[in-house]
Design a protein around this motif. Structure first.
Motif, PDB file in Angstrom:
ATOM      1  N   VAL A 122       0.759  -1.058   0.096  1.00 56.20           N
ATOM      2  CA  VAL A 122       0.212   0.081  -0.028  1.00 56.20           C
ATOM      3  C   VAL A 122       0.881   1.197   0.025  1.00 56.20           C
ATOM      4  O   VAL A 122       1.649   1.435   1.090  1.00 56.20           O
ATOM      5  N   ASN A 123       0.785   1.909  -0.962  1.00 56.88           N
ATOM      6  CA  ASN A 123       1.731   3.080  -0.987  1.00 56.88           C
ATOM      7  C   ASN A 123       3.208   2.826  -1.155  1.00 56.88           C
ATOM      8  O   ASN A 123       4.099   3.366  -0.734  1.00 56.88           O
ATOM      9  N   GLU A 124       3.490   1.431  -1.562  1.00 58.17           N
ATOM     10  CA  GLU A 124       4.597   1.022  -1.920  1.00 58.17           C
ATOM     11  C   GLU A 124       5.342   0.544  -0.351  1.00 58.17           C
ATOM     12  O   GLU A 124       6.461   0.162  -0.493  1.00 58.17           O
ATOM     13  N   HIS A 125       4.437   0.327   0.378  1.00 61.08           N
ATOM     14  CA  HIS A 125       4.976  -0.114   1.769  1.00 61.08           C
ATOM     15  C   HIS A 125       4.383  -1.686   1.813  1.00 61.08           C
ATOM     16  O   HIS A 125       3.316  -1.809   1.815  1.00 61.08           O
ATOM     17  N   ASP A 126       5.088  -2.588   2.245  1.00 60.28           N
ATOM     18  CA  ASP A 126       4.705  -3.745   2.452  1.00 60.28           C
ATOM     19  C   ASP A 126       3.881  -4.115   3.672  1.00 60.28           C
ATOM     20  O   ASP A 126       4.263  -3.521   4.689  1.00 60.28           O
ATOM     21  N   ILE A 127       2.694  -4.702   3.397  1.00 60.77           N
ATOM     22  CA  ILE A 127       1.742  -4.813   4.563  1.00 60.77           C
ATOM     23  C   ILE A 127       2.256  -5.710   5.776  1.00 60.77           C
ATOM     24  O   ILE A 127       1.724  -5.759   6.954  1.00 60.77           O
ATOM     25  N   ILE A 128       3.352  -6.578   5.635  1.00 59.78           N
ATOM     26  CA  ILE A 128       3.690  -7.288   6.401  1.00 59.78           C
ATOM     27  C   ILE A 128       5.066  -6.855   7.246  1.00 59.78           C
ATOM     28  O   ILE A 128       5.169  -6.802   8.310  1.00 59.78           O
ATOM     29  N   GLU A 129       5.908  -6.187   6.651  1.00 61.28           N
ATOM     30  CA  GLU A 129       7.225  -5.850   6.788  1.00 61.28           C
ATOM     31  C   GLU A 129       7.037  -4.485   7.544  1.00 61.28           C
ATOM     32  O   GLU A 129       7.943  -3.995   8.125  1.00 61.28           O
ATOM     33  N   GLU A 130       6.205  -3.654   6.938  1.00 62.38           N
ATOM     34  CA  GLU A 130       5.996  -2.137   7.024  1.00 62.38           C
ATOM     35  C   GLU A 130       4.729  -1.734   7.713  1.00 62.38           C
ATOM     36  O   GLU A 130       4.127  -0.601   6.949  1.00 62.38           O
ATOM     37  N   THR A 131       4.106  -2.269   8.447  1.00 66.17           N
ATOM     38  CA  THR A 131       2.827  -2.037   8.958  1.00 66.17           C
ATOM     39  C   THR A 131       2.778  -0.680   9.662  1.00 66.17           C
ATOM     40  O   THR A 131       1.618  -0.073   9.244  1.00 66.17           O
ATOM     41  N   ALA A 132       3.701  -0.071  10.144  1.00 58.88           N
ATOM     42  CA  ALA A 132       3.462   1.385  10.671  1.00 58.88           C
ATOM     43  C   ALA A 132       3.364   2.271   9.556  1.00 58.88           C
ATOM     44  O   ALA A 132       2.523   3.159   9.638  1.00 58.88           O
ATOM     45  N   ALA A 133       4.201   2.180   8.388  1.00 57.01           N
ATOM     46  CA  ALA A 133       4.266   2.994   7.270  1.00 57.01           C
ATOM     47  C   ALA A 133       2.995   2.767   6.544  1.00 57.01           C
ATOM     48  O   ALA A 133       2.301   3.802   5.861  1.00 57.01           O
ATOM     49  N   VAL A 134       2.366   1.688   6.501  1.00 55.30           N
ATOM     50  CA  VAL A 134       1.166   1.443   5.729  1.00 55.30           C
ATOM     51  C   VAL A 134      -0.046   2.204   6.365  1.00 55.30           C
ATOM     52  O   VAL A 134      -0.828   2.777   6.265  1.00 55.30           O
ATOM     53  N   ARG A 135       0.041   1.928   7.945  1.00 57.39           N
ATOM     54  CA  ARG A 135      -1.119   2.664   8.477  1.00 57.39           C
ATOM     55  C   ARG A 135      -0.936   3.900   8.546  1.00 57.39           C
ATOM     56  O   ARG A 135      -2.183   4.615   8.486  1.00 57.39           O
ATOM     57  N   ASN A 136       0.204   4.463   8.479  1.00 55.59           N
ATOM     58  CA  ASN A 136       0.449   6.136   8.330  1.00 55.59           C
ATOM     59  C   ASN A 136       0.065   6.631   6.930  1.00 55.59           C
ATOM     60  O   ASN A 136      -0.378   7.898   6.777  1.00 55.59           O
TER      61      ASN A 136
END
Length: 349
Positions: free
Chosen positions: A62-76
Protein backbone atom coordinates in the motif's frame (compact mmCIF):
# COMPACT_ATOMS: atom_id res chain seq x y z
CA UNK A 1 2.73 5.34 -8.91
CA UNK A 2 0.63 2.29 -8.06
CA UNK A 3 -1.45 2.89 -4.92
CA UNK A 4 -2.00 -0.80 -4.12
CA UNK A 5 -0.35 -3.89 -5.54
CA UNK A 6 -1.72 -7.32 -4.58
CA UNK A 7 -0.05 -10.59 -5.61
CA UNK A 8 -1.54 -14.02 -4.83
CA UNK A 9 -2.93 -12.78 -1.51
CA UNK A 10 -4.56 -15.59 0.47
CA UNK A 11 -6.29 -15.88 3.84
CA UNK A 12 -7.57 -19.10 5.38
CA UNK A 13 -9.37 -19.76 8.64
CA UNK A 14 -8.83 -23.43 9.35
CA UNK A 15 -10.25 -25.26 6.35
CA UNK A 16 -12.12 -22.19 5.10
CA UNK A 17 -10.50 -20.17 2.31
CA UNK A 18 -11.76 -16.61 2.77
CA UNK A 19 -9.47 -15.01 0.17
CA UNK A 20 -8.04 -17.20 -2.57
CA UNK A 21 -4.81 -16.08 -4.28
CA UNK A 22 -6.05 -12.64 -5.35
CA UNK A 23 -3.93 -10.45 -7.61
CA UNK A 24 -4.79 -6.93 -8.79
CA UNK A 25 -3.59 -3.34 -8.62
CA UNK A 26 -5.17 0.01 -7.82
CA UNK A 27 -3.78 3.00 -9.69
CA UNK A 28 -2.89 6.28 -8.03
CA UNK A 29 -5.99 8.49 -7.78
CA UNK A 30 -8.35 5.69 -8.82
CA UNK A 31 -11.75 5.03 -7.25
CA UNK A 32 -11.73 1.24 -7.14
CA UNK A 33 -14.72 -0.88 -6.13
CA UNK A 34 -14.97 -4.35 -4.62
CA UNK A 35 -18.49 -5.51 -5.49
CA UNK A 36 -19.91 -8.65 -3.95
CA UNK A 37 -22.31 -10.14 -1.39
CA UNK A 38 -21.83 -10.60 2.33
CA UNK A 39 -19.31 -13.37 2.89
CA UNK A 40 -17.57 -12.89 -0.47
CA UNK A 41 -14.21 -12.04 1.13
CA UNK A 42 -14.24 -8.25 0.62
CA UNK A 43 -13.75 -7.23 4.23
CA UNK A 44 -11.21 -9.98 4.88
CA UNK A 45 -9.20 -8.65 1.95
CA UNK A 46 -9.37 -5.08 3.23
CA UNK A 47 -8.46 -6.16 6.77
CA UNK A 48 -5.25 -7.61 5.36
CA UNK A 49 -4.48 -4.49 3.33
CA UNK A 50 -4.89 -2.22 6.37
CA UNK A 51 -2.70 -4.60 8.46
CA UNK A 52 -5.45 -5.81 10.81
CA UNK A 53 -5.09 -9.40 9.53
CA UNK A 54 -1.91 -11.19 8.57
CA UNK A 55 -2.13 -13.01 5.20
CA UNK A 56 -1.75 -16.76 5.08
CA UNK A 57 0.20 -16.39 1.83
CA UNK A 58 0.99 -13.86 -0.87
CA UNK A 59 2.17 -10.25 -0.76
CA UNK A 60 0.74 -6.76 -1.05
CA UNK A 61 1.91 -3.17 -0.85
CA UNK A 62 0.00 0.00 0.00
CA UNK A 63 1.66 3.20 -1.18
CA UNK A 64 4.72 1.03 -1.91
CA UNK A 65 4.91 -0.18 1.73
CA UNK A 66 4.77 -3.92 2.43
CA UNK A 67 1.73 -4.86 4.54
CA UNK A 68 3.74 -7.42 6.55
CA UNK A 69 7.17 -5.82 6.90
CA UNK A 70 6.14 -2.13 7.09
CA UNK A 71 2.87 -2.08 9.01
CA UNK A 72 3.47 1.33 10.63
CA UNK A 73 4.23 2.97 7.29
CA UNK A 74 1.14 1.35 5.75
CA UNK A 75 -1.11 2.62 8.54
CA UNK A 76 0.31 6.12 8.31
CA UNK A 77 -0.39 6.26 4.57
CA UNK A 78 -4.03 5.19 4.67
CA UNK A 79 -7.39 6.26 6.06
CA UNK A 80 -10.27 3.98 7.03
CA UNK A 81 -14.01 4.49 7.31
CA UNK A 82 -15.53 1.50 9.07
CA UNK A 83 -18.90 0.04 8.13
CA UNK A 84 -20.07 0.53 11.71
CA UNK A 85 -20.11 4.05 13.24
CA UNK A 86 -16.89 4.95 15.05
CA UNK A 87 -17.61 8.50 16.23
CA UNK A 88 -17.96 9.65 19.84
CA UNK A 89 -21.47 11.09 19.84
CA UNK A 90 -20.95 12.98 23.11
CA UNK A 91 -18.20 15.10 21.54
CA UNK A 92 -18.77 17.80 18.93
CA UNK A 93 -17.76 17.29 15.35
CA UNK A 94 -14.67 19.44 15.89
CA UNK A 95 -13.71 17.56 19.05
CA UNK A 96 -13.95 14.25 17.20
CA UNK A 97 -11.60 15.49 14.50
CA UNK A 98 -9.24 17.08 17.03
CA UNK A 99 -8.91 13.83 18.95
CA UNK A 100 -8.22 11.90 15.75
CA UNK A 101 -5.59 14.44 14.72
CA UNK A 102 -3.85 14.03 18.07
CA UNK A 103 -3.62 10.27 17.49
CA UNK A 104 -1.62 11.05 14.35
CA UNK A 105 0.68 13.41 16.22
CA UNK A 106 -0.36 16.61 14.45
CA UNK A 107 0.83 19.85 16.03
CA UNK A 108 -1.76 22.44 17.00
CA UNK A 109 -1.41 24.65 13.90
CA UNK A 110 -1.61 21.70 11.55
CA UNK A 111 -4.65 20.34 13.42
CA UNK A 112 -6.51 23.61 13.16
CA UNK A 113 -5.69 24.01 9.47
CA UNK A 114 -6.72 20.47 8.55
CA UNK A 115 -9.91 20.56 10.65
CA UNK A 116 -10.99 23.77 8.90
CA UNK A 117 -10.23 22.22 5.51
CA UNK A 118 -12.14 19.04 6.30
CA UNK A 119 -15.28 20.84 7.50
CA UNK A 120 -15.23 22.90 4.32
CA UNK A 121 -14.67 19.79 2.19
CA UNK A 122 -17.59 17.81 3.66
CA UNK A 123 -19.92 20.80 3.98
CA UNK A 124 -20.35 20.67 7.76
CA UNK A 125 -18.82 24.01 8.77
CA UNK A 126 -22.08 25.16 10.40
CA UNK A 127 -22.33 21.90 12.39
CA UNK A 128 -18.79 21.69 13.79
CA UNK A 129 -19.73 22.81 17.32
CA UNK A 130 -22.77 20.54 17.65
CA UNK A 131 -22.57 17.18 19.46
CA UNK A 132 -22.31 14.40 16.90
CA UNK A 133 -25.26 12.67 18.57
CA UNK A 134 -27.48 15.39 17.08
CA UNK A 135 -26.23 14.78 13.51
CA UNK A 136 -28.31 12.96 10.90
CA UNK A 137 -27.05 9.63 9.56
CA UNK A 138 -25.76 11.27 6.40
CA UNK A 139 -23.94 14.00 8.33
CA UNK A 140 -22.23 11.41 10.52
CA UNK A 141 -21.10 9.50 7.45
CA UNK A 142 -19.69 12.64 5.87
CA UNK A 143 -17.82 13.48 9.06
CA UNK A 144 -16.38 9.96 9.20
CA UNK A 145 -15.22 10.21 5.60
CA UNK A 146 -13.67 13.60 6.35
CA UNK A 147 -11.99 12.19 9.44
CA UNK A 148 -10.47 9.44 7.31
CA UNK A 149 -8.87 12.16 5.16
CA UNK A 150 -7.73 14.33 8.07
CA UNK A 151 -4.09 13.17 8.07
CA UNK A 152 -3.91 13.43 4.24
CA UNK A 153 -3.57 9.71 3.47
CA UNK A 154 -2.60 8.38 0.06
CA UNK A 155 -5.32 5.71 0.14
CA UNK A 156 -8.78 5.80 1.73
CA UNK A 157 -10.68 2.57 2.46
CA UNK A 158 -14.48 2.80 2.66
CA UNK A 159 -16.24 -0.36 3.88
CA UNK A 160 -19.90 -0.36 2.77
CA UNK A 161 -20.07 3.44 3.26
CA UNK A 162 -23.82 3.84 2.69
CA UNK A 163 -25.27 0.82 4.50
CA UNK A 164 -28.29 1.87 6.58
CA UNK A 165 -28.78 5.22 4.83
CA UNK A 166 -31.98 6.15 3.03
CA UNK A 167 -31.95 6.53 -0.75
CA UNK A 168 -31.61 10.34 -0.74
CA UNK A 169 -28.83 10.35 1.85
CA UNK A 170 -27.08 7.53 0.01
CA UNK A 171 -26.99 9.61 -3.18
CA UNK A 172 -25.74 12.64 -1.26
CA UNK A 173 -22.98 10.49 0.22
CA UNK A 174 -22.01 9.29 -3.27
CA UNK A 175 -21.61 12.94 -4.27
CA UNK A 176 -19.28 13.59 -1.34
CA UNK A 177 -17.22 10.46 -2.03
CA UNK A 178 -16.77 11.53 -5.65
CA UNK A 179 -15.82 15.00 -4.47
CA UNK A 180 -13.22 13.58 -2.07
CA UNK A 181 -11.69 11.61 -4.90
CA UNK A 182 -11.66 14.59 -7.29
CA UNK A 183 -10.57 17.36 -4.92
CA UNK A 184 -8.33 15.52 -2.46
CA UNK A 185 -6.74 13.39 -5.16
CA UNK A 186 -6.74 10.38 -2.87
CA UNK A 187 -7.03 6.80 -4.13
CA UNK A 188 -10.23 5.21 -2.80
CA UNK A 189 -11.02 1.53 -2.33
CA UNK A 190 -14.72 1.00 -1.71
CA UNK A 191 -16.47 -2.23 -0.76
CA UNK A 192 -20.16 -2.47 -1.58
CA UNK A 193 -22.99 -4.84 -2.40
CA UNK A 194 -25.04 -2.05 -3.99
CA UNK A 195 -25.05 -2.36 -7.79
CA UNK A 196 -25.92 1.28 -8.44
CA UNK A 197 -23.24 2.47 -6.02
CA UNK A 198 -20.51 0.61 -7.91
CA UNK A 199 -21.81 1.81 -11.28
CA UNK A 200 -22.14 5.41 -10.13
CA UNK A 201 -18.83 5.84 -8.35
CA UNK A 202 -16.14 3.44 -9.47
CA UNK A 203 -13.53 3.88 -12.19
CA UNK A 204 -13.00 0.12 -12.10
CA UNK A 205 -14.84 -2.69 -10.32
CA UNK A 206 -13.65 -6.09 -9.14
CA UNK A 207 -16.53 -8.59 -8.94
CA UNK A 208 -15.76 -10.62 -5.80
CA UNK A 209 -17.40 -13.96 -5.03
CA UNK A 210 -16.42 -16.80 -2.74
CA UNK A 211 -12.97 -15.37 -1.99
CA UNK A 212 -12.07 -14.89 -5.65
CA UNK A 213 -12.22 -12.12 -8.24
CA UNK A 214 -14.51 -13.27 -11.04
CA UNK A 215 -13.84 -10.24 -13.25
CA UNK A 216 -12.25 -6.81 -13.06
CA UNK A 217 -12.75 -3.87 -15.44
CA UNK A 218 -14.61 -0.58 -15.83
CA UNK A 219 -18.38 -0.81 -15.20
CA UNK A 220 -19.10 -0.09 -18.88
CA UNK A 221 -16.66 -2.74 -20.10
CA UNK A 222 -18.10 -5.34 -17.73
CA UNK A 223 -21.61 -4.64 -18.99
CA UNK A 224 -20.54 -4.64 -22.63
CA UNK A 225 -18.91 -8.05 -22.11
CA UNK A 226 -22.40 -9.59 -21.93
CA UNK A 227 -22.95 -8.84 -25.61
CA UNK A 228 -25.98 -6.53 -25.54
CA UNK A 229 -29.53 -6.18 -24.26
CA UNK A 230 -31.54 -9.15 -23.04
CA UNK A 231 -35.02 -9.37 -24.58
CA UNK A 232 -37.33 -11.66 -22.56
CA UNK A 233 -40.31 -13.07 -24.46
CA UNK A 234 -43.10 -14.99 -22.74
CA UNK A 235 -44.38 -17.55 -25.26
CA UNK A 236 -47.74 -19.31 -25.37
CA UNK A 237 -47.08 -22.84 -26.57
CA UNK A 238 -43.90 -24.78 -27.47
CA UNK A 239 -40.68 -22.77 -27.86
CA UNK A 240 -38.64 -25.39 -29.78
CA UNK A 241 -39.31 -24.12 -33.29
CA UNK A 242 -38.88 -20.50 -32.21
CA UNK A 243 -35.45 -21.16 -30.69
CA UNK A 244 -34.42 -23.13 -33.77
CA UNK A 245 -35.12 -20.00 -35.80
CA UNK A 246 -32.84 -17.99 -33.49
CA UNK A 247 -29.87 -20.27 -34.15
CA UNK A 248 -29.43 -19.00 -37.71
CA UNK A 249 -29.47 -15.29 -36.91
CA UNK A 250 -26.05 -13.55 -36.79
CA UNK A 251 -27.51 -10.69 -34.71
CA UNK A 252 -28.42 -13.09 -31.88
CA UNK A 253 -25.49 -13.29 -29.45
CA UNK A 254 -27.07 -16.05 -27.36
CA UNK A 255 -30.41 -17.27 -26.08
CA UNK A 256 -31.76 -19.32 -23.18
CA UNK A 257 -35.13 -20.80 -22.29
CA UNK A 258 -36.83 -21.12 -18.92
CA UNK A 259 -40.29 -22.75 -18.97
CA UNK A 260 -42.36 -20.43 -21.18
CA UNK A 261 -39.76 -17.65 -21.35
CA UNK A 262 -37.11 -17.19 -24.03
CA UNK A 263 -34.28 -14.76 -23.25
CA UNK A 264 -32.41 -13.45 -26.30
CA UNK A 265 -29.23 -11.37 -26.06
CA UNK A 266 -28.93 -8.89 -28.93
CA UNK A 267 -27.43 -5.47 -29.69
CA UNK A 268 -29.98 -2.63 -29.60
CA UNK A 269 -32.78 -4.73 -28.20
CA UNK A 270 -35.57 -2.22 -28.91
CA UNK A 271 -34.73 -2.29 -32.62
CA UNK A 272 -34.89 -6.10 -32.75
CA UNK A 273 -38.34 -6.58 -31.22
CA UNK A 274 -40.06 -6.56 -34.60
CA UNK A 275 -37.62 -9.19 -35.91
CA UNK A 276 -38.18 -11.41 -32.88
CA UNK A 277 -41.97 -11.16 -33.15
CA UNK A 278 -41.76 -12.04 -36.87
CA UNK A 279 -39.61 -15.11 -36.16
CA UNK A 280 -42.00 -16.24 -33.44
CA UNK A 281 -44.94 -15.84 -35.81
CA UNK A 282 -43.16 -17.88 -38.50
CA UNK A 283 -42.51 -20.58 -35.89
CA UNK A 284 -46.18 -20.63 -34.91
CA UNK A 285 -45.49 -19.24 -31.44
CA UNK A 286 -47.67 -16.60 -29.80
CA UNK A 287 -45.89 -13.87 -27.80
CA UNK A 288 -47.73 -12.96 -24.58
CA UNK A 289 -45.30 -10.32 -23.30
CA UNK A 290 -41.93 -8.73 -24.05
CA UNK A 291 -39.44 -7.08 -21.68
CA UNK A 292 -36.08 -5.50 -22.44
CA UNK A 293 -33.34 -5.67 -19.81
CA UNK A 294 -30.28 -3.54 -20.39
CA UNK A 295 -27.20 -5.00 -18.69
CA UNK A 296 -26.11 -3.69 -15.33
CA UNK A 297 -23.56 -5.01 -12.86
CA UNK A 298 -26.22 -7.26 -11.32
CA UNK A 299 -26.58 -8.92 -14.71
CA UNK A 300 -22.80 -9.22 -14.89
CA UNK A 301 -22.65 -10.83 -11.44
CA UNK A 302 -25.44 -13.24 -12.38
CA UNK A 303 -23.65 -14.17 -15.60
CA UNK A 304 -20.33 -14.78 -13.81
CA UNK A 305 -21.60 -16.63 -10.73
CA UNK A 306 -25.01 -18.05 -11.62
CA UNK A 307 -26.70 -16.16 -8.76
CA UNK A 308 -27.64 -12.60 -7.88
CA UNK A 309 -25.85 -10.72 -5.12
CA UNK A 310 -28.98 -10.94 -2.99
CA UNK A 311 -29.17 -14.70 -3.43
CA UNK A 312 -25.48 -15.08 -2.56
CA UNK A 313 -25.89 -12.93 0.57
CA UNK A 314 -28.90 -14.95 1.72
CA UNK A 315 -27.08 -18.22 1.16
CA UNK A 316 -23.93 -17.17 3.03
CA UNK A 317 -25.73 -15.42 5.91
CA UNK A 318 -25.13 -11.90 7.16
CA UNK A 319 -22.58 -13.06 9.73
CA UNK A 320 -20.46 -15.08 7.33
CA UNK A 321 -17.73 -12.47 7.12
CA UNK A 322 -16.57 -9.95 9.74
CA UNK A 323 -16.92 -6.28 8.89
CA UNK A 324 -13.86 -4.18 8.27
CA UNK A 325 -11.97 -3.82 11.52
CA UNK A 326 -13.41 -7.01 13.03
CA UNK A 327 -10.97 -9.87 13.19
CA UNK A 328 -12.13 -12.05 16.06
CA UNK A 329 -15.79 -12.85 15.47
CA UNK A 330 -17.25 -9.46 16.31
CA UNK A 331 -14.86 -7.63 18.60
CA UNK A 332 -13.87 -4.56 16.63
CA UNK A 333 -10.16 -3.81 16.52
CA UNK A 334 -9.90 -0.28 17.88
CA UNK A 335 -6.79 1.77 18.45
CA UNK A 336 -8.56 3.54 21.30
CA UNK A 337 -11.19 2.84 23.92
CA UNK A 338 -13.90 5.47 24.17
CA UNK A 339 -13.80 5.59 27.95
CA UNK A 340 -10.09 6.35 27.82
CA UNK A 341 -10.57 9.27 25.44
CA UNK A 342 -10.07 12.61 27.18
CA UNK A 343 -12.19 15.50 25.94
CA UNK A 344 -9.92 17.81 23.91
CA UNK A 345 -8.94 21.05 25.59
CA UNK A 346 -8.97 24.39 23.78
CA UNK A 347 -5.27 24.07 23.00
CA UNK A 348 -5.81 20.61 21.54
CA UNK A 349 -8.30 21.76 18.93
Amino acid sequence: MVAIQVDDLTKTFGETVAVDELSFRVEDGELFGLLGPNGAGKSTLINMLVTLLRPTAGTATVNEHDIIEETAAVRNSLGIVFQEPALDEELTGEENLAFHARLYGMDRDTRRRRIDEIFDLVGLEDERDRPVGSYSGGMKRRLEIGRGLLHEPSVLFLDEPTVGLDARTRRDTWEYIQRMNDEAGVSIVLTTHYIEEAEQLCDRVAVVDDGDIAAIDTPDALKESLGGDVVSLTVDGPTTEFTRQLEDRPWVAEYATDDDTVRVTVDRGAERIADLVRLADEAGASIASIDIHRPNLETVFLSLTGSTIGERSSASGAAAEPALGRTDGGQQDRTTDRQSQPAPTEDDR
